[in-house]
Design an enzyme around this catalytic site. Structure first.
Site, PDB file in Angstrom:
ATOM      1  N   TYR A  48      86.052 -85.507  72.805  1.00  0.00           N
ATOM      2  CA  TYR A  48      84.631 -85.239  72.620  1.00  0.00           C
ATOM      3  C   TYR A  48      83.864 -85.796  73.820  1.00  0.00           C
ATOM      4  CZ  TYR A  48      80.303 -84.838  69.762  1.00  0.00           C
ATOM      5  OH  TYR A  48      79.063 -84.503  69.260  1.00  0.00           O
ATOM      6  N   CYS A  49      83.076 -84.940  74.476  1.00  0.00           N
ATOM      7  CA  CYS A  49      82.195 -85.343  75.578  1.00  0.00           C
ATOM      8  C   CYS A  49      83.011 -86.010  76.690  1.00  0.00           C
ATOM      9  CB  CYS A  49      81.086 -86.241  75.042  1.00  0.00           C
ATOM     10  SG  CYS A  49      79.774 -86.609  76.234  1.00  0.00           S
ATOM     11  N   VAL A  50      82.674 -87.260  77.073  1.00  0.00           N
ATOM     12  CA  VAL A  50      83.364 -87.901  78.184  1.00  0.00           C
ATOM     13  C   VAL A  50      84.832 -88.128  77.880  1.00  0.00           C
ATOM     14  CG1 VAL A  50      81.304 -88.991  79.130  1.00  0.00           C
ATOM     15  CG2 VAL A  50      82.634 -90.189  77.386  1.00  0.00           C
ATOM     16  N   GLY A  98      86.579 -85.976  76.380  1.00  0.00           N
ATOM     17  CA  GLY A  98      87.162 -84.676  76.696  1.00  0.00           C
ATOM     18  C   GLY A  98      87.426 -84.541  78.185  1.00  0.00           C
ATOM     19  N   PHE A 132      85.342 -80.818  72.750  1.00  0.00           N
ATOM     20  CA  PHE A 132      84.006 -80.738  72.175  1.00  0.00           C
ATOM     21  C   PHE A 132      82.997 -81.060  73.283  1.00  0.00           C
ATOM     22  CE2 PHE A 132      85.333 -82.208  67.605  1.00  0.00           C
ATOM     23  CZ  PHE A 132      86.015 -81.021  67.421  1.00  0.00           C
TER      24      PHE A 132
END
Length: 621
Positions: free
Chosen positions: A354-356, A358, A383
């Site tokens: 998710y985000c960073v 990811g 994500f």
């Protein structure tokens, strides 16, 4: 023109006097109170506020200056305002004349709506006159009932639009610097809204009158409380307790290192997919964004779909993590993958970043490809994650040499206070996350809501200063992650073109942190099969959108689009949550199931675990 201006000003002052008299008429301690009683009452209100402030000041005596105390230094703010204004062509006589003429025209139009000034014949009857400019910040009818407040917010909106246009029209400036100028201009204009100040906000003045000043005192108490903890409060203190009414999905912490805990959740189905799921949340936030409550929890929902779910809970940085780098996070992800595979005796695990996290997952997959261990990952789901930071959204406005150096100076004992990151993300949505709070909780003295998402937003995590600096410099500023072998981790050069793992890429249609077009760019580098899905809403609500809510919708395109424009032109809209689409994709890769027994049930007979979920690290401040 001079005659018209004089007429308008005369009418305005008359209307202003009547408006103020109406508002002040409400500010009485009781019907029939004498003038002396009124004075005494409001003196008592002022005294209560002065007492609150004095107590706060006494607390601060002898305390060392806080690392972020400069944020409330008015001299610095004034210097910032001057720096922004100096870059705008406001000194140009033609610009000044144009602004003046537009303001005069607007004043005449607004006054005409109230039967005032030379355009009085154009007025519209009624208590809710039609005004030229609209903005949701001024939707309350009290902004239109008195001409003084109507004119105040209308002129503000006009000047805001004109000054923004001036910033956008500046020529001869490097694109990145121009984007920073536009961004800073908008922040400044939002801060100067008349809605943010008690004497220019008719809603706040009305509330003060209705409550006989109690709203002012309550609001001042809220303000001082936030100054004391140096962070905006968005939700009712004590409304949420981790493990009691948030982050409640049952499970066990099965592994702990100085950097993270690994949680395994208890299955609720007799059989589960053979291939488990390992989730890497962003280390800049608490993992329970994916486990807010029973209705919103992605974790609980995935468990109910028959998935063996594991979650990493990163430790909030302290002095012991001062030397942590990107290598440590990538190695942690590889170690977790190994742990899950070994524990459940499976060849591979599905992963989510998710985000960073990811971004780091993409690097992890590239490193594993180099090492020849990529087959341990059955799939990678991203994500709202970016790998190409060329067009990384408004956060780019915080990334240049000067700002990176400034952020480095904020570090204490090798880590950065998470309140800085929280403030940064709040600024990106200033009207929603800063100024609405100022208005509701400071000016109106309203009680804080019990809202789990806002509670999570304020539950900050400290960051290792060294890694945070490298992340901003190497990825956001220099965009090196997409340059083959420009970066390395764990002794291996990173080349995203080596990733053959099946990938699922989710983007938010209204994401201001990881814009859709930036997230899409991951598809340029993957060599294996990938699926791109565009979800409604933004960076959080676009992800945390359970089927039960039946909100937002999502878009897919099965025709192998070669660009985002091609994806969008041929996209098929679907109602509701995208989660069922994702689980369908997971099952399409491998639908084999196994009994949910043995170490599939953490903490069972013979299984040594550390503690119950959500674990200690998520509560570490």
């Amino acid at each position: 023109m001079a005659h018209d201006v004089a007429d308008m000003m005369s009418s305005l002052f008359q209307a202003q006097g009547e408006g103020v008299a109406t508002i002040m008429g409400k500010m009485m301690p009781a019907a029939g109170a004498t003038e002396a009683e009124k004075i005494v009452h409001w003196a008592q209100v002022a005294g209560r506020m002065q007492s609150i402030w004095t107590d706060f000041q006494v607390e601060q005596i002898g305390q060392a200056a806080a690392p972020n105390s400069h944020l409330s230094d008015p001299v610095r703010w004034i210097a910032t305002v001057e720096a922004v204004l100096r870059q705008l062509p406001l000194a140009d006589p033609d610009v000044q004349a144009g602004l003046w003429n537009e303001v005069l025209d607007l004043i005449g139009t607004v006054m005409g709506q109230y039967g005032l000034g030379p355009r009085a014949s154009e007025q519209s009857a009624g208590d809710d006159p039609a005004l030229p400019l609209a903005d949701r910040r001024f939707a309350d009818p009290r902004w239109r009932r008195q001409p003084v407040f109507a004119l105040l917010h209308q002129v503000y909106l006009l000047l805001s639009r004109q000054v923004t246009a001036l910033a956008e029209s500046v020529e001869g400036m490097e694109p990145g610097k121009k984007a920073q100028l536009i961004f800073a201009t908008n922040i400044l204009l939002d801060a100067l809204s008349p809605a943010n100040f008690p004497l220019t906000n008719p809603v706040a003045l009305d509330k003060a009158g209705e409550t006989q000043g109690d709203s002012l005192v309550r609001g001042f108490e809220h303000l001082v409380s936030d100054l004391r903890k140096r962070q905006l409060t968005h939700t009712a203190p004590g409304a949420f307790v981790i493990g009691e009414n948030i982050a409640t999905t049952p499970g066990k912490v099965i592994l702990e290192t100085p950097l993270y805990q690994l949680i395994q959740y208890t299955p609720t189905t007799d059989k589960v997919l053979k291939t488990p799921l390992l989730i890497f949340p962003p280390w800049i936030n608490r993992f329970y964004i994916l486990d807010l409550n029973a209705k919103k929890s992605f974790v609980r929902w995935a468990v109910e779909q028959g998935v063996s779910v594991f979650m990493v809970s990163w430790k909030s940085a302290d002095a012991t993590l001062a030397d942590v780098t990107w290598d440590d996070y990538i190695q942690a992800q590889m170690d977790c993958i190994d742990t899950v595979c070994t524990r459940l005796a499976v060849p591979a695990t599905h992963t989510i970043g998710y985000c960073v996290a990811g971004t780091t997952l993409a690097a992890t997959l590239a490193v594993m490809a180099r090492k020849g261990t990529a087959d341990k990952v059955a799939s990678g789901t991203f994500f709202t994650a970016q790998v190409d930071f060329e067009e990384a959204g408004d956060l780019k406005n915080f990334i240049d040499d000067q700002q990176i150096d400034a952020i480095g100076r904020l570090a204490t004992d090798g880590y950065i206070d998470g309140r800085y990151m929280a403030a940064t993300f709040n600024i990106l949505r200033g009207n929603d996350l800063i100024w609405s709070t100022v208005q509701k909780n400071y000016l109106l003295g309203e009680a804080y809501p019990a809202f789990d998402l806002l509670h999570w937003n304020g539950d900050v995590t400290n960051l290792p200063a060294r890694w945070h600096r490298d992340y901003l410099r190497d990825l956001y500023r220099d965009n090196r992650m997409v340059v083959p072998d420009s970066l390395q981790a764990c002794g291996e050069p990173i080349d995203l073109r080596r990733i053959h793992t099946p990938c699922y890429i989710q983007a938010g249609r209204e994401d201001h942190i990881a814009p859709t077009h930036s997230v899409w760019k991951l598809t340029r580098y993957l060599q294996g099969p990938w699926t791109f899905l565009l979800a409604g809403s933004g960076h959080i609500a676009g992800v945390v959108n359970p089927p039960s809510s039946d909100k937002y919708g999502y878009w897919t395109n099965d025709d192998a689009p070669r660009s985002l424009a091609e994806f969008q032109s041929g996209a098929v809209a679907h109602p509701g949550s995208w989660w069922p689409h994702w689980i369908g994709w997971i099952r399409s890769l491998d639908a084999q199931t196994v009994p949910a027994r043995g170490k599939r049930r953490p903490g069972g007979r013979g299984d040594r675990v550390i503690e119950d979920a959500p674990g200690r690290y998520v509560a570490t401040r």
